[in-house]
Design an enzyme around this catalytic site. Structure first.
Site, PDB file in Angstrom:
ATOM      1  N   LYS A  52       0.792  -1.225   0.000  1.00 52.76           N
ATOM      2  CA  LYS A  52       0.000   0.000   0.000  1.00 52.76           C
ATOM      3  C   LYS A  52       0.829   1.283   0.000  1.00 52.76           C
ATOM      4  CE  LYS A  52      -4.411  -1.337   0.135  1.00 52.76           C
ATOM      5  NZ  LYS A  52      -5.457  -0.832  -0.778  1.00 52.76           N
ATOM      6  N   SER A 303       0.659 -10.056  -0.652  1.00 55.82           N
ATOM      7  CA  SER A 303       0.453  -8.610  -0.625  1.00 55.82           C
ATOM      8  C   SER A 303       0.686  -7.930   0.717  1.00 55.82           C
ATOM      9  CB  SER A 303      -0.964  -8.284  -1.117  1.00 55.82           C
ATOM     10  OG  SER A 303      -1.929  -8.964  -0.339  1.00 55.82           O
TER      11      SER A 303
END
Length: 331
Positions: A52, A303
């Site tokens: 992110k 992720s």
């Protein structure tokens, strides 16, 4: 409107010196389990523990001086909030993050440790967005959307550039999907550079916003979200991300919650990686046969790695009880 390869390449330049170009880690175990040559893109080892930071930093770096002076606001279950807080701190900007009520303590602690103000509000992405939008209007804060923004998409797309730099002969990439910012950027980068590559997305059975939207032919809000993967809880994809997914992604599948839970433990045991459920979703789908791939070179997105110790311990324990019961031990 679609992100361009030039914008993704510029995002990569913006991120130089801020993020870690994470490695593609090959895995003989997961290769054997899937019948393919598997490489893990280990964004759980990224700054703030997830991908992110890429989109958040690129977004904030592209704000005007006036916008930066007023500060930014994000809404997030944790990872996007941490990425925004870290990016804002690095650029000397005030940040506010709207989180769900009763957030994962470690994720809230991380956000506050980067100097951001954390506000708990609501239990869904829609409710958190409404609160963040209120703060945008009342305090003049610039919204740093977790996925439906071209600067965010471009930042996430830098992962695709890194993948092909490290392994140009890749045949396919598997990516977890929530609101769609990650898969939008990565798929755009990959397809623009190598049109023959296959890009597959993964929703969980408890959070099907993108999957349901693709079935309908337009972005829709799902009625209920209930998943172990708190980073994949978007109730509705964005307009930009839906369009990118429709254009660039070859297929999107659903993975079972139980498969994700087991994969967290498998990644710990076999790859020695601490991975949150959201980060395990793509690998869970890969090793459980959700894709028509055999004997291919496949990169799988890991992720994020921001998981509470309590949940992590519980998932490891459940896995051990299932696969290493006492009656299987030779005494």
């Amino acid at each position: 409107m679609f992100v361009t390869l030039k914008q993704i390449q510029q995002a990569k330049a913006n991120l130089t010196g801020t993020i870690i170009p994470t490695p593609l880690q090959d895995s003989s175990t997961f290769s054997r389990l899937s019948g393919n040559e598997i490489y893990l893109k280990t964004e759980n080892l990224q700054k703030t523990g997830s991908f992110k930071i890429r989109g958040a930093y690129n977004k904030i770096a592209n704000l005007t001086k006036e916008e930066q002076s007023k500060g930014v606001v994000a809404f997030s279950a944790g990872n996007h909030g941490a990425g925004t807080a870290y990016a804002a701190q690095k650029l000397g900007i005030r940040a506010t993050v709207v989180m769900p009520e009763n957030p994962v303590p470690s994720k809230k602690n991380a956000i506050e440790s980067y100097g951001a103000r954390a506000i708990e509000y609501g239990t869904t992405s829609i409710a958190m967005y409404e609160k963040a939008f209120q703060l945008h209007k009342e305090e003049g804060l610039t919204m740093v959307h977790p996925f439906d923004d071209l600067h965010i998409i471009a930042g996430q797309g830098t992962i695709g550039l890194e993948m092909l730099e490290d392994l140009p002969e890749l045949d396919a990439v598997i990516i977890p999907v929530s609101g769609g910012g990650l898969i939008s950027g990565v798929a755009a980068a990959l397809k623009e550079l190598k049109p023959t590559i296959k890009v597959f997305g993964v929703n969980t059975e408890g959070a099907t916003a993108m999957y349901t939207s693709l079935q309908h032919g337009y972005p829709v809000e799902v009625e209920k979200v209930n998943t172990i993967a708190d980073g994949l809880m978007a109730k509705k994809p964005g307009e930009f991300t839906y369009a990118h997914t429709q254009r660039y992604v070859d297929d999107l599948v659903l993975v079972k919650e139980s498969e994700i839970a087991e994969c967290v433990a498998q990644l710990a045991e076999r790859a020695k990686l601490v991975v949150e459920p959201s980060g395990a979703a793509a690998m869970a789908a890969m090793i459980n046969g959700h894709f028509p791939l055999k004997n291919k070179k496949v990169a799988v997105m890991v992720s994020g790695g921001n998981i509470s110790f309590e949940l992590y311990q519980s998932l490891i324990k459940q896995y051990n009880q299932k696969y290493y019961s006492e009656n299987e031990v030779v005494k």
